[in-house]
Structure formats: structure tokens, C-alpha cells
Design an enzyme around this catalytic site. Structure first.
Site, PDB file in Angstrom:
ATOM      1  N   ASN A  49       0.809  -1.227   0.000  1.00  0.00           N
ATOM      2  CA  ASN A  49       0.000   0.000   0.000  1.00  0.00           C
ATOM      3  C   ASN A  49       0.842   1.276   0.000  1.00  0.00           C
ATOM      4  O   ASN A  49       0.408   2.321   0.475  1.00  0.00           O
ATOM      5  CB  ASN A  49      -0.957   0.009   1.200  1.00  0.00           C
ATOM      6  CG  ASN A  49      -1.891  -1.184   1.197  1.00  0.00           C
ATOM      7  OD1 ASN A  49      -2.480  -1.513   0.162  1.00  0.00           O
ATOM      8  ND2 ASN A  49      -2.004  -1.865   2.336  1.00  0.00           N
ATOM      9  N   ARG A  50       2.044   1.145  -0.525  1.00  0.00           N
ATOM     10  CA  ARG A  50       2.962   2.285  -0.638  1.00  0.00           C
ATOM     11  C   ARG A  50       3.384   2.849   0.719  1.00  0.00           C
ATOM     12  O   ARG A  50       3.846   3.985   0.811  1.00  0.00           O
ATOM     13  CB  ARG A  50       2.362   3.405  -1.512  1.00  0.00           C
ATOM     14  CG  ARG A  50       2.122   2.990  -2.964  1.00  0.00           C
ATOM     15  CD  ARG A  50       3.434   2.548  -3.622  1.00  0.00           C
ATOM     16  NE  ARG A  50       3.302   2.299  -5.047  1.00  0.00           N
ATOM     17  CZ  ARG A  50       3.167   1.088  -5.586  1.00  0.00           C
ATOM     18  NH1 ARG A  50       3.088   0.025  -4.802  1.00  0.00           N
ATOM     19  NH2 ARG A  50       3.109   0.929  -6.883  1.00  0.00           N
TER      20      ARG A  50
END
Length: 215
Positions: free
Chosen positions: A193-194
Site C-alpha cells: 500500500n505504498r
């Protein structure tokens, strides 16, 4: 032409990079990561390839890929032509940034430091380890200068190759090593999710201080 790359993405699923599990010295972590990336390679990938950015004579940043040839507590060493674009840039401003991207382990390392020439004896030692063809290439290349054609370059190579069948090749004064002494080293570990892990070591006097950066 307009090529849409918006769907190009990768989801990272690696172990977290935690302050409690890293060594006090950044070189130790670099060495661990380098070995792990090497183990993950299935072919002759140049994991010692790194980008180096310097400030050119026109005031604009310049980036290119070179090969790391040695690392130690003193810094990161690579070799090049001293009269190339990067050589002239380093002479005017020794501050550089080098970075590694290791896709097999989803990692990046970014190093900021000051570059200086290694001792002549060290440049000699590495030069004479190189294959003969590489030595001749270093001799005939006036790196970053304009040449007439590839044929011009190959003709020069063939001429000097014949000459050095009977003569010893000496390291040209225009070619040698630089060592980048770091004062900041950032370690980046890709996460889901970065929410990437970023730890940065900053040298203050003779001690390294570790900070976490927002992804």
C-alpha cells in the site's frame, strides 16, 4: 505519441525495515543488503551498478550509471575518466549522490557524500587487473568528447591493440578512481500500500544518527 503507463505498478510484500533491527553503522546494513540481493540473482546481474548524480558545468544535475568497485568504512569507490562530464563536474563540486536499486529484494539505497580521487597506486592496482581490451578502451577514449563515428573509434582500438601486442599498457593519467565519503545514507524497503520503510543515517561528528522518514 502518448503512452499511458498509469497501470504499471507493483505491490511490495517484504519484511519491514525496523529501527530496532538495524546495525548502528550503515555500512553493515549495506553489506547485508548487498549479499541478500546477490543471493536472489539467478544470472549475472550487475548488482554493483549504481547511478551517480553530480552538478554539471551548466548548473544542471547530471546522472549516469557506473559500477561500484569497492566499499568500506571509508566510502564507495568507482573508476572513470577524470576529464569526462562527471569528472569535470566533481572537480567543480565534489558533492554527489549515488543510488542503488535492487528489484529482486525491492530495495533502494541512496548515498550523499563528497567525492575525491583515490591514490594513484590504488588506480594503478585496479587498472592492471582489468582485461586488456578494457585497458585499451580507457586509453583511447576521450570520454564525453565528440567523435566522428563509431568506425573512427574501432579503427583506433584496432591500431592500439596491434601496438600493445608487443608493448605494456600503462594507465593513462586521465583515468582513475574516486571514493565517495558519505554523510547521509538512506535505506528504502518497499512495503504494501505504498507504506514504504525509509530509514536514513545522518553522520553527526563521528556518530551515525538514525531517523525514520515518511514514505
Amino acid at each position: 505519441m502518448n503512452i499511458d503507463l498509469s497501470d504499471y505498478r507493483k505491490n511490495y510484500k517484504k519484511d519491514a525495515l525496523l529501527e530496532t533491527k538495524v546495525p548502528e553503522e550503515p555500512l553493515k546494513l549495506f553489506h547485508e543488503w548487498f549479499k541478500e540481493e546477490k543471493k536472489s540473482c539467478y544470472n549475472n546481474d550487475e548488482i554493483n551498478a549504481m547511478s551517480i548524480s553530480s552538478i554539471g558545468e551548466d548548473g544542471c544535475p547530471e546522472t549516469r550509471i557506473v559500477l561500484l568497485k569497492e566499499y568500506s568504512k571509508n566510502g564507495f569507490t568507482f573508476y572513470t575518466n577524470y576529464y569526462s562530464f562527471k569528472g569535470r563536474a566533481i572537480k567543480n563540486n565534489p558533492k554527489v549522490c549515488i543510488s542503488f536499486y535492487w528489484r529482486n529484494t525491492d530495495r533502494q539505497v541512496i548515498v550523499k557524500g563528497s567525492a575525491s580521487k583515490v591514490k594513484k597506486e590504488k588506480s594503478d592496482e585496479y587498472f592492471y587487473k582489468r582485461p586488456k581490451g578494457h585497458q585499451i578502451g580507457s586509453l583511447i577514449s576521450k570520454q564525453s568528447s565528440i567523435i566522428y563515428s563509431r568506425k573512427f573509434l574501432l579503427d583506433q582500438y584496432n591500431e592500439w591493440n596491434k601496438f600493445f601486442n608487443k608493448n605494456t599498457i600503462k594507465r593513462p593519467f586521465s583515468w582513475g578512481g574516486y571514493i565517495v565519503k558519505p554523510y547521509k545514507i538512506e535505506f528504502w524497503q518497499g512495503q504494501e500500500n505504498r507504506l514504504h520503510d525509509r530509514l536514513i543515517y545522518i553522520k553527526k561528528e563521528e556518530k551515525w544518527i538514525i531517523y525514520r522518514l515518511s514514505p
